[in-house]
Write an enzyme that holds these catalytic residues in place. Structure first.
Site, PDB file in Angstrom:
ATOM      1  N   ASP A 137      -3.697  10.193  14.439  1.00  0.00           N
ATOM      2  CA  ASP A 137      -4.219   9.951  13.089  1.00  0.00           C
ATOM      3  C   ASP A 137      -5.025   8.650  13.061  1.00  0.00           C
ATOM      4  O   ASP A 137      -4.821   7.789  12.203  1.00  0.00           O
ATOM      5  CB  ASP A 137      -3.055   9.893  12.082  1.00  0.00           C
ATOM      6  N   THR A 170       5.766   4.300   0.752  1.00  0.00           N
ATOM      7  CA  THR A 170       5.218   3.038   0.250  1.00  0.00           C
ATOM      8  C   THR A 170       5.598   1.910   1.200  1.00  0.00           C
ATOM      9  O   THR A 170       6.684   1.912   1.760  1.00  0.00           O
ATOM     10  CB  THR A 170       5.813   2.776  -1.153  1.00  0.00           C
ATOM     11  N   GLY A 224       0.554   8.630   2.775  1.00  0.00           N
ATOM     12  CA  GLY A 224       1.003   9.997   2.556  1.00  0.00           C
ATOM     13  C   GLY A 224       2.518  10.102   2.594  1.00  0.00           C
ATOM     14  O   GLY A 224       3.120  10.877   1.867  1.00  0.00           O
ATOM     15  N   GLN A 225       3.135   9.306   3.463  1.00  0.00           N
ATOM     16  CA  GLN A 225       4.589   9.423   3.651  1.00  0.00           C
ATOM     17  C   GLN A 225       5.402   8.564   2.706  1.00  0.00           C
ATOM     18  O   GLN A 225       6.529   8.895   2.381  1.00  0.00           O
ATOM     19  CB  GLN A 225       4.962   8.959   5.053  1.00  0.00           C
ATOM     20  N   LYS A 258       8.532  -0.171   5.366  1.00  0.00           N
ATOM     21  CA  LYS A 258       8.010   1.139   4.978  1.00  0.00           C
ATOM     22  C   LYS A 258       9.147   2.026   4.474  1.00  0.00           C
ATOM     23  O   LYS A 258      10.127   2.246   5.175  1.00  0.00           O
ATOM     24  CB  LYS A 258       7.333   1.774   6.200  1.00  0.00           C
ATOM     25  N   GLY A 288       0.834  -1.200   0.000  1.00  0.00           N
ATOM     26  CA  GLY A 288       0.000   0.000   0.000  1.00  0.00           C
ATOM     27  C   GLY A 288       0.862   1.241   0.000  1.00  0.00           C
ATOM     28  O   GLY A 288       2.070   1.171   0.256  1.00  0.00           O
TER      29      GLY A 288
HETATM   30  N1  LIG Z   1       2.509  -3.881   8.891  1.00  0.00           N
HETATM   31  C1  LIG Z   1       1.789  -3.928   7.762  1.00  0.00           C
HETATM   32  N2  LIG Z   1       1.343  -5.093   7.274  1.00  0.00           N
HETATM   33  C2  LIG Z   1       0.604  -5.145   6.148  1.00  0.00           C
HETATM   34  N3  LIG Z   1       0.250  -4.068   5.429  1.00  0.00           N
HETATM   35  C3  LIG Z   1       0.667  -2.863   5.855  1.00  0.00           C
HETATM   36  C4  LIG Z   1       1.460  -2.727   7.049  1.00  0.00           C
HETATM   37  N4  LIG Z   1       1.708  -1.404   7.247  1.00  0.00           N
HETATM   38  C5  LIG Z   1       1.111  -0.756   6.234  1.00  0.00           C
HETATM   39  N5  LIG Z   1       0.487  -1.611   5.395  1.00  0.00           N
HETATM   40  C6  LIG Z   1      -0.255  -1.278   4.157  1.00  0.00           C
HETATM   41  O1  LIG Z   1       0.360  -0.153   3.562  1.00  0.00           O
HETATM   42  C7  LIG Z   1      -0.574   0.922   3.428  1.00  0.00           C
HETATM   43  C8  LIG Z   1       0.129   2.249   3.628  1.00  0.00           C
HETATM   44  O2  LIG Z   1       0.487   2.361   4.972  1.00  0.00           O
HETATM   45  P1  LIG Z   1       0.959   3.726   5.633  1.00  0.00           P
HETATM   46  O3  LIG Z   1       0.990   3.509   7.078  1.00  0.00           O
HETATM   47  O4  LIG Z   1       2.209   4.185   4.997  1.00  0.00           O
HETATM   48  O5  LIG Z   1      -0.050   4.774   5.097  1.00  0.00           O
HETATM   49  P2  LIG Z   1      -1.583   5.169   5.386  1.00  0.00           P
HETATM   50  O6  LIG Z   1      -1.877   5.038   6.825  1.00  0.00           O
HETATM   51  O7  LIG Z   1      -2.492   4.392   4.474  1.00  0.00           O
HETATM   52  O8  LIG Z   1      -1.585   6.650   4.878  1.00  0.00           O
HETATM   53  P3  LIG Z   1      -1.047   7.966   5.610  1.00  0.00           P
HETATM   54  O9  LIG Z   1       0.380   7.743   5.954  1.00  0.00           O
HETATM   55  O10 LIG Z   1      -1.237   8.997   4.540  1.00  0.00           O
HETATM   56  O11 LIG Z   1      -1.911   8.178   6.794  1.00  0.00           O
HETATM   57  C9  LIG Z   1      -1.663   0.621   4.449  1.00  0.00           C
HETATM   58  O12 LIG Z   1      -2.880   1.188   4.077  1.00  0.00           O
HETATM   59  C10 LIG Z   1      -1.693  -0.898   4.442  1.00  0.00           C
HETATM   60  O13 LIG Z   1      -2.507  -1.349   3.368  1.00  0.00           O
END
Ligand SMILES: Nc1ncnc2c1ncn2[C@@H]1O[C@H](COP(=O)(O)OP(=O)(O)OP(=O)(O)O)[C@@H](O)[C@H]1O
Length: 437
Positions: free
Chosen positions: A250, A138, A135-136, A153, A132
């Site tokens: 958040d 991938t 904002g910050q 991340k 996924g």
């Molecule tokens: N530990 C993890 N295990 C599985 N999938 C994950 C994990 N962490 C993040 N993801 C996937 O990656 C996506 C992006 O995560 P991230 O925390 O960077 O952003 P977000 O919360 O969707 O957006 P923002 O940072 O803009 O609030 C998530 O929506 C999720 O689908």
């Protein structure tokens, strides 16, 4: 030396045969001109020399090219190593500084991965491994050499504040140990922005599960109650059980992940903050997500634990209604789920906006208690909102007393069986099980 009759050469390398007739006249036959032989030999020699020269030139050029490439590679490797160590020093310094400020016992406890290790784990950050984008940056799925599946991340842009957010997430997550918070396994400091390595949570985000219309198994009320309770418990833990309170800042359904048993895991602590006991957090920049943002915080820039409570209230309404927090088409002029929900509460027909699955499985009393709890979380004045501890306790009571729909006559059956219109149905008669202020 006679001149060759054919090539007119008298250089001595012509080998001719001159035969004389009986009358003494010279008659040439079986003439063999040595010039050809000589010329061929010379041509051969020239060609051989040319080949030698060409091979030598090419070998030389090849050698020069190899030296240049190797030099470039070595230079690149050295530069890469230097960059890595510079980043490691800068990031390590920032991490150390924040860890010392928060809790000196954290120093040296973070597990460090090398960038090589993480590139290998994610197949060089292959597009196919993307879980996924936020904002910050991938998030990639990866496999470590010991077989553990992880989420890595990686930030996309770099500015000072982003670097801080990443370090902040490392420091916060290494403080937290709760079954409903995504576990941080470690980080890599060798890149411009540190890479975060956390446990992989396989069942996607709560947002995906609520809003996926093609989902064959939509979340049951029991699962929704379980998830809400777990998130509330994790937030209560962050607000009051850690050595220094932590505000998530958040909370939203895309930051709640679901594991293989559909247990909730709060993620994305990039904007979170530690707060000393008597202090609320004054920020210059309001952070959070539109639709979940506490209006009081929006006006005052003062983030309190009750701002997380407000965002949690939005998550509760999203779970109960199955609607997104903001919609340009669904909620008329308001465009906000919260305003739509509040209006329905005021007008006494809140159950009419609830998700069909929730209505089918819940009793009227249960649903009204949940609606009231969400309403209290969404109070415009922070002080009047319950604490996360209160919310978690109330939810736990509702969850444990909830009897799955197969064992009860639920409100859906009553409403459909008695042909009561959902829109005209009025819940103003107070439910028997209420938890109000
Ligand atoms: N530990 C993890 N295990 C599985 N999938 C994950 C994990 N962490 C993040 N993801 C996937 O990656 C996506 C992006 O995560 P991230 O925390 O960077 O952003 P977000 O919360 O969707 O957006 P923002 O940072 O803009 O609030 C998530 O929506 C999720 O689908």
């Amino acid at each position: 030396m006679e001149e060759c009759a054919r090539c007119e050469s008298n250089k001595g390398y012509c080998d001719y045969t001159r035969t004389y007739d009986v009358d003494g006249l010279a008659k040439e036959w079986n003439f063999t001109c040595g010039y050809d032989r000589h010329f061929n030999a010379t041509r051969f020699a020239v060609m051989t020399i040319s080949i030698y020269v060409a091979v030598s030139i090419f070998s030389f050029l090849g050698l020069v090219a190899i030296i240049c490439i190797s030099y470039k590679r070595i230079k690149k490797t050295i530069t890469k190593r230097r960059r890595k160590s510079v980043f490691k020093r800068i990031n390590g310094g920032l991490l150390l500084k924040q860890q010392k400020e928060v809790d000196p016992s954290l120093v040296d406890k973070t597990i460090l991965f090398t960038s090589h290790e993480l590139a290998k784990a994610t197949d060089n950050f292959n597009e196919n491994r993307i879980l996924g984008r936020g904002g910050q940056g991938t998030v990639y799925k990866g496999m470590l050499t010991d077989g553990r599946i992880v989420a890595v991340k990686k930030s996309k842009l770099v500015d000072e504040s982003q670097l801080e957010q990443f370090i902040n997430e490392v420091v916060i997550l290494s403080q937290v140990n709760h079954r409903n918070v995504v576990k941080l396994l470690g980080c890599c400091l060798e890149t411009e922005v540190p890479l975060l390595v956390s446990e992989f949570i396989p069942n996607g985000t709560l947002s995906d599960r609520i809003h996926d219309e093609n989902d064959e198994f939509p979340l049951s009320l029991s699962m929704r109650l379980q998830i809400a309770t777990e998130v509330a418990q994790a937030l209560a833990y962050l607000h009051s059980a850690t050595s220094i309170p932590i505000y998530h800042r958040d909370i939203k359904t895309t930051n709640i992940l679901l594991d293989d048993k559909y247990r909730a895991k709060i993620s994305d602590f990039g904007t979170s903050r530690f707060v000393s006991m008597d202090q609320t957090h004054l920020t210059t920049l309001v952070k959070g997500t539109f639709g979940y943002l506490d209006p009081e915080y929006f006006q005052s820039s003062q983030f309190t634990e009750k701002s997380d409570v407000y965002s949690f209230g939005v998550v509760m309404v999203e779970l109960l209604t199955g609607e997104r927090p903001i919609s340009l088409t669904r909620f008329g002029e308001n465009r906000s789920l919260v305003a739509h929900f509040m209006l329905a509460m005021e007008e006494g027909h809140v159950l009419s906006i609830f998700n069909a699955m929730v209505i089918k499985e819940g009793t009227r009393n249960e649903l009204m208690v949940l609606a009231n709890l969400a309403m209290r979380c969404l109070n415009q004045i922070g002080k009047n909102r319950p604490t996360m501890k209160e919310v978690a306790t109330t939810l736990e009571i509702i969850r444990t007393s909830h009897i799955p729909s197969t064992f009860q006559t639920n409100i859906g059956q009553v409403m459909h069986g008695d042909k009561i219109s959902m829109l005209t149905y009025n819940e103003s008669t107070s439910p028997s099980l209420t938890f109000t202020d």
